[in-house]
Design a protein around this motif. Structure first.
Motif, short mmCIF file in Angstrom:
data_model
loop_
_atom_site.label_atom_id
_atom_site.label_comp_id
_atom_site.label_asym_id
_atom_site.label_seq_id
_atom_site.Cartn_x
_atom_site.Cartn_y
_atom_site.Cartn_z
N ALA A 163 25.37 111.10 3.43
CA ALA A 163 23.94 110.88 3.60
C ALA A 163 23.61 111.00 5.08
O ALA A 163 24.43 110.65 5.94
N TYR A 164 22.41 111.49 5.39
CA TYR A 164 22.07 111.76 6.78
C TYR A 164 21.90 110.48 7.61
O TYR A 164 21.12 109.61 7.24
N PRO A 165 22.63 110.37 8.72
CA PRO A 165 22.46 109.19 9.57
C PRO A 165 21.38 109.43 10.63
O PRO A 165 21.69 109.74 11.77
N GLY A 166 20.13 109.29 10.24
CA GLY A 166 19.04 109.53 11.18
C GLY A 166 18.07 108.37 11.25
O GLY A 166 18.12 107.46 10.42
N PHE B 230 22.21 101.54 6.93
CA PHE B 230 23.22 102.35 6.26
C PHE B 230 24.23 102.84 7.31
O PHE B 230 25.37 102.42 7.33
N ALA B 231 23.79 103.67 8.22
CA ALA B 231 24.67 104.18 9.26
C ALA B 231 24.63 103.26 10.47
O ALA B 231 23.61 102.64 10.76
N GLY B 232 25.73 103.17 11.18
CA GLY B 232 25.79 102.33 12.37
C GLY B 232 24.96 102.94 13.49
O GLY B 232 24.81 104.17 13.56
N VAL B 235 26.62 105.84 15.46
CA VAL B 235 26.71 107.10 14.73
C VAL B 235 25.36 107.82 14.75
O VAL B 235 25.28 109.03 14.97
N ILE B 236 24.28 107.04 14.57
CA ILE B 236 22.95 107.64 14.57
C ILE B 236 22.63 108.22 15.94
O ILE B 236 22.16 109.35 16.05
N THR B 239 24.32 111.40 16.40
CA THR B 239 23.82 112.47 15.54
C THR B 239 22.49 113.01 16.05
O THR B 239 22.30 114.21 16.17
N VAL B 240 21.54 112.09 16.33
CA VAL B 240 20.20 112.55 16.69
C VAL B 240 20.04 112.78 18.20
O VAL B 240 19.08 113.38 18.64
N PHE B 248 15.57 98.52 16.49
CA PHE B 248 15.97 99.38 15.38
C PHE B 248 17.02 98.70 14.51
O PHE B 248 17.99 98.15 15.02
#
Lengths: 321, 289
Positions: A163-166, B230-232, B235-236, B239-240, B248
């Motif tokens: 799933a996208y981690p954004g 969901f994501a730590g 990690v976010i 990614t972004v 947040f």
């Protein structure tokens, strides 16, 4: 299409390049080299058999991510007919990382849902590399409810890094979207058949992966975390991905022996992308078998089986109380 | 009493006297407001800073002891114990990690489940022990959770879960991932019996726990400032490739985005939960002590 070879396939790639070279020379050659070509082709085949006969988990995950591997829409186009793609979660957006709709399988109306990766750079970006956002999972759930209402069996195809981690994904409830699907799929009153066709990446994969039958293609993987992610956390280095892949037990045979999947669908030699037609036929047969089996059970019995199977997941010991 | 002691105002005098009897190590510093606190005060305040209200993490057993009426809690499924099915080994063997975690926490895995009474209302409650391998969910956590749900159904009781977890336990591979499906599925049965599931998200609730039962509560409560997602965050960020907004993935952020029902101070939790559960069970309003 020219086959893209992976790192560990380089010896095969070299042979194939030689064969191709000889093939172009043959036209104007004064001597017959067809014998030589045949010999090399045989050698290439043997070599492929050798290499693919003992792939390690990391190599399998390379094959599972192969850029030429058939994706969900390829399977839909080749195994199903009359596909009408349906879009959107009716709340926020349409997520191109998950596709779904109504189609026919051997003449029977069904619902198909799957992760979708892109073939070229532009499409990869559009599909977000097959990493869904909450609206993708909510679209999937909407289609599952549709299937339930009209008593259509569901086929899902799993192929995602995760799933996208954004930021937006978190804001719109990525966790809840995944969790809700797990809950709904556990009690959905229609048969569900899930197939891991490439990468089964963690919760993002499982969110369309709860069903009555779970199949895996021979060179697909299914894992709680990507080998790279696991390596960087536990080994403090993403370079240890191959070790992590082995330790995590992500391959189809390993997962079958753990009782976590039902069946393994054979791939053509060298992976699904080397001979997609054979892959489609193999999967068609496996899906026919799976559908027949789940059809034989009355719906209530099927739901009881599904629940029992979910409750059976896990390995632990019990001390005497 | 000397003339000097007579002229010291009583407040200062008390402080001077008490300093003599307090051994070292009984003071702690609040990680949020940096106030120096008397540890006993913190203990008497459910590990919430009396100065700024910062909620410190607390262990599973302490959590349940604070939740249930005194001496009413009895453990469920404590005899379900972990096994190293994959023979997993990174820098350490999984088996050794389990042993170390047990030594450190006195727990055999990351979830403790009990049945008992809260303001006289019978309930089943589960609490994560975050110090046990980051509260990660493997086969034992999943099985204990399910047995807790089963006990709730059998006793017609509400089920409450206090989450504090980094997510699925990598060392059990896909078996861990499947616990997400297993625990979520069990909740369909609780629902079928019209029994409330109250999910309490405490700091931190991430990954596979957040993406399964924890966000499936009939009512979802979070403790103030708890990290939930969901994501730590790292990690976010990777990614972004941009800085994450202020606050947040904190409880207040989730409330604002409609992801949770309410934020409740730890000291008010049991009252809130009892009020909600008695209403959902259509029982008379509780006489809260």
């Amino acid at each position: 299409m020219k086959v893209t070879f992976l790192d560990f396939e380089q010896p095969i790639a070299e042979l194939e390049a030689k064969i191709e070279e000889l093939g172009t020379m043959q036209g104007d050659a004064s001597v017959d080299i067809s014998e030589e070509i045949a010999r090399l082709k045989k050698k290439s085949l043997t070599l492929t058999r050798q290499i693919y006969g003992k792939l390690n988990a990391w190599q399998v995950s390379q094959v599972a991510r192969h850029p030429q591997r058939p994706y969900t829409l390829d399977y839909i186009q080749n195994l199903f007919s009359g596909f009408e793609e349906l879009h959107g979660d009716r709340a926020f957006a349409d997520d191109p990382a998950i596709v779904g709709g109504i189609a026919r399988f051997e003449g029977e109306p069904v619902v198909v849902i799957g992760h979708q990766k892109g073939r070229d750079t532009k499409e990869r970006q559009y599909r977000n590399f097959g990493m869904p956002r909450p609206e993708g999972y909510r679209k999937a759930m909407r289609l599952m409810r549709l299937a339930e209402k009209f008593k259509l069996p569901i086929f899902t195809f799993i192929d995602t890094p995760g799933a996208y981690p954004g930021i937006g994904a978190e804001e719109r409830g990525q966790s809840e979207a995944i969790a809700r699907n797990l809950y709904v799929m556990a009690e959905l009153r229609t048969p569900i058949i899930c197939t891991v066709i490439g990468e089964g990446g963690s919760g993002g994969a499982l969110a369309i992966g709860v069903g009555d039958r779970v199949l895996m293609l021979q060179n697909s993987t299914y894992s709680v975390i990507s080998p790279e992610g696991c390596a960087s956390i536990l080994w403090k280095s993403a370079d240890k991905a191959s070790i992590a892949a082995e330790a995590l037990g992500i391959t189809a045979p390993r997962l079958k022996s753990l009782g976590l999947i039902d069946a393994i669908v054979n791939e053509p030699l060298g992976g699904a992308h080397r001979d997609p037609e054979t892959m489609y036929e193999n999967l068609r047969e496996a899906l026919e078998d799976a559908l027949r089996e789940v059809r034989e059970r009355p719906l209530n019995a099927l739901l009881n089986d599904r629940y029992a199977r979910l409750m059976g997941y896990g390995k632990f010991k019990e001390a005497k109380a | 009493m000397s003339w000097f002691q007579k002229i010291i105002p009583p407040k200062i005098k008390r402080r001077a006297e008490s300093r003599k009897v307090v051994p070292e190590g009984l003071w702690s510093k609040c990680p949020s407001c940096e106030a120096v606190l008397y540890t006993a005060d913190l203990d008497n305040n459910m590990q919430v800073c009396p100065k700024c209200g910062h909620h410190n993490r607390i262990g599973a057993r302490q959590r349940l002891a604070l939740f249930f009426d005194e001496d009413t809690g009895s453990e469920i499924a404590g005899n379900v114990l972990p096994v190293d099915t994959l023979k997993f080994k990174d820098s350490k063997k999984y088996a050794d990690r389990l042993e170390e975690a047990t030594k450190e926490t006195k727990e055999t895995d990351a979830l403790v489940v009990m049945e008992g009474k809260v303001e006289n209302l019978p309930m089943v409650a589960a609490a994560f022990e975050f110090r046990f391998m980051g509260g990660s969910m493997g086969s034992v956590v999943g099985e204990r959770f399910v047995r807790g749900v089963d006990a709730a159904i059998k006793g017609k009781r509400p089920f409450v879960c206090f989450s504090a977890s980094g997510g699925a336990r990598m060392q059990e591979g896909l078996l861990s991932l499947m616990q997400m499906a297993k625990t979520s599925a069990a909740l369909t049965q609780l629902s079928a019996h019209r029994l409330p599931f109250i999910s309490v998200l405490t700091d931190p609730t991430m990954g596979g726990v957040s993406a399964s039962f924890a966000t499936l509560g009939d009512v979802i409560i979070a403790e103030p400032n708890a990290l939930i997602g969901f994501a730590g965050p790292r990690v976010i960020e990777q990614t972004v490739r941009e800085k994450l907004p202020e606050g947040f993935q904190r409880a207040e952020f989730l409330l604002e985005h409609g992801a949770i029902d309410l934020i409740v101070d730890r000291r008010e939790l049991r009252k809130t939960i009892v009020r909600l559960c008695t209403a959902m069970l259509r029982k008379p309003a509780p006489k809260i002590s």
